[in-house]
Write an enzyme that holds these catalytic residues in place. Sequence first.
Site, PDB file in Angstrom:
ATOM      1  N   ASP A 163      48.615 -23.238 -72.632  1.00 37.63           N
ATOM      2  CA  ASP A 163      48.629 -24.685 -72.490  1.00 37.63           C
ATOM      3  C   ASP A 163      50.079 -25.084 -72.207  1.00 37.63           C
ATOM      4  OD1 ASP A 163      47.739 -27.378 -72.628  1.00 37.63           O
ATOM      5  OD2 ASP A 163      48.420 -27.502 -74.702  1.00 37.63           O
ATOM      6  N   LEU A 164      50.298 -26.284 -71.755  1.00 39.89           N
ATOM      7  CA  LEU A 164      51.646 -26.708 -71.386  1.00 39.89           C
ATOM      8  C   LEU A 164      52.276 -27.635 -72.418  1.00 39.89           C
ATOM      9  CD1 LEU A 164      53.937 -26.860 -69.270  1.00 39.89           C
ATOM     10  CD2 LEU A 164      52.688 -28.759 -68.216  1.00 39.89           C
ATOM     11  N   ASP A 165      51.693 -28.808 -72.566  1.00 37.54           N
ATOM     12  CA  ASP A 165      52.300 -29.847 -73.405  1.00 37.54           C
ATOM     13  C   ASP A 165      52.348 -29.417 -74.861  1.00 37.54           C
ATOM     14  OD1 ASP A 165      52.491 -31.342 -71.130  1.00 37.54           O
ATOM     15  OD2 ASP A 165      50.729 -32.558 -71.526  1.00 37.54           O
TER      16      ASP A 165
ATOM     17  N   THR B 177      56.769 -31.913 -74.111  1.00 37.89           N
ATOM     18  CA  THR B 177      56.323 -33.143 -73.456  1.00 37.89           C
ATOM     19  C   THR B 177      55.360 -33.952 -74.307  1.00 37.89           C
ATOM     20  OG1 THR B 177      54.609 -31.868 -72.357  1.00 37.89           O
ATOM     21  CG2 THR B 177      56.626 -32.275 -71.110  1.00 37.89           C
TER      22      THR B 177
ATOM     23  N   LYS C 259      46.312 -34.706 -78.320  1.00 39.64           N
ATOM     24  CA  LYS C 259      46.839 -33.437 -77.813  1.00 39.64           C
ATOM     25  C   LYS C 259      45.725 -32.578 -77.222  1.00 39.64           C
ATOM     26  CE  LYS C 259      51.023 -32.804 -80.576  1.00 39.64           C
ATOM     27  NZ  LYS C 259      51.722 -31.920 -81.539  1.00 39.64           N
TER      28      LYS C 259
ATOM     29  N   SER D   9      46.183 -26.220 -68.243  1.00 36.65           N
ATOM     30  CA  SER D   9      46.545 -27.493 -68.866  1.00 36.65           C
ATOM     31  C   SER D   9      45.658 -28.620 -68.376  1.00 36.65           C
ATOM     32  CB  SER D   9      48.005 -27.827 -68.531  1.00 36.65           C
ATOM     33  OG  SER D   9      48.336 -29.134 -68.918  1.00 36.65           O
ATOM     34  N   ALA D  10      45.346 -29.543 -69.274  1.00 35.49           N
ATOM     35  CA  ALA D  10      44.578 -30.732 -68.897  1.00 35.49           C
ATOM     36  C   ALA D  10      45.439 -31.730 -68.142  1.00 35.49           C
ATOM     37  CB  ALA D  10      44.000 -31.395 -70.154  1.00 35.49           C
TER      38      ALA D  10
ATOM     39  N   LYS E 263      38.967 -30.418 -72.651  1.00 34.47           N
ATOM     40  CA  LYS E 263      38.832 -29.603 -73.860  1.00 34.47           C
ATOM     41  C   LYS E 263      38.244 -30.479 -74.962  1.00 34.47           C
ATOM     42  CE  LYS E 263      43.206 -27.432 -72.521  1.00 34.47           C
ATOM     43  NZ  LYS E 263      44.622 -27.264 -72.882  1.00 34.47           N
TER      44      LYS E 263
ATOM     45  N   GLU F 189      47.721 -22.245 -77.708  1.00 34.76           N
ATOM     46  CA  GLU F 189      47.419 -23.667 -77.811  1.00 34.76           C
ATOM     47  C   GLU F 189      48.067 -24.284 -79.039  1.00 34.76           C
ATOM     48  OE1 GLU F 189      46.013 -26.377 -76.858  1.00 34.76           O
ATOM     49  OE2 GLU F 189      44.903 -25.892 -75.028  1.00 34.76           O
ATOM     50  N   ASP F 190      48.323 -25.604 -78.959  1.00 33.13           N
ATOM     51  CA  ASP F 190      48.857 -26.321 -80.121  1.00 33.13           C
ATOM     52  C   ASP F 190      47.892 -27.374 -80.629  1.00 33.13           C
ATOM     53  OD1 ASP F 190      49.139 -28.167 -78.004  1.00 33.13           O
ATOM     54  OD2 ASP F 190      50.851 -29.128 -78.991  1.00 33.13           O
TER      55      ASP F 190
END
Length: 219
Positions: free
Chosen positions: A8-10, A16, A44, A115-116, A146, A170-171
């Site tokens: 995942d990104l953020d 971010t 998130k 990423s979403a 998600k 993932e966070d």
Amino acid sequence: MITCCIFDLDGVLVDTAKYHYLAWRELAQCLGFEFTPQQGETTKGVSRMASLDIVLRAGGMEHRFTDEQKQELAARKNRRYLEYVHRMTSEEVLPGVLPLLAGLRAHGMKLILGSASKNACAIIDRCGLRPYFDCIIDGNQVSKAKPDPEVFAKGAEMLHVPPSECVVFEDAAAGIEAATRAGMRSVGVGDNPSLGKASLQISSFEGFTFEDLLSGIEK
């Protein structure tokens, strides 16, 4: 066996998540209510429109706007978010990320960004992360948010990797659930108790190596 890592990104690779929260909070304030950091946690890993629903629900406004008005509210938030994104640099990459990505590639792992965010490509370009990834799946390529597993499943399909050989980083609880539903193992990044269903949970990437991944995920 692990052959592929999906990130995942953020809030996982780059910091971010704080900018998403600030942009949503500013939108809420313009609508006349406060949106707390705790409420921000529930956005998130969630798509833009689903996040907007969460924000409006927090202000008791979930039924006040038409679909067209909601689209404009989401666009307004995104414009503010992009103002933050366009000021990003490689300093936004979280500690330990670059050594881990380099180590995974050195061990022959395939790397996917899942990423979403519809702004994922802009962010990784600003932060210099694009060269690490074999495949990028973002919010422009998926229609289901998600915890639906679409974003992860699509990445694995694109690289012809069986889900059982994939590990998702993932966070957010929604992302961990999405990984499970995709038939993949997962690493929860952060100290949030909501990540407890991950195959492995770590506080951060600092000092985390490929060997730590193998020993933690295969036990």
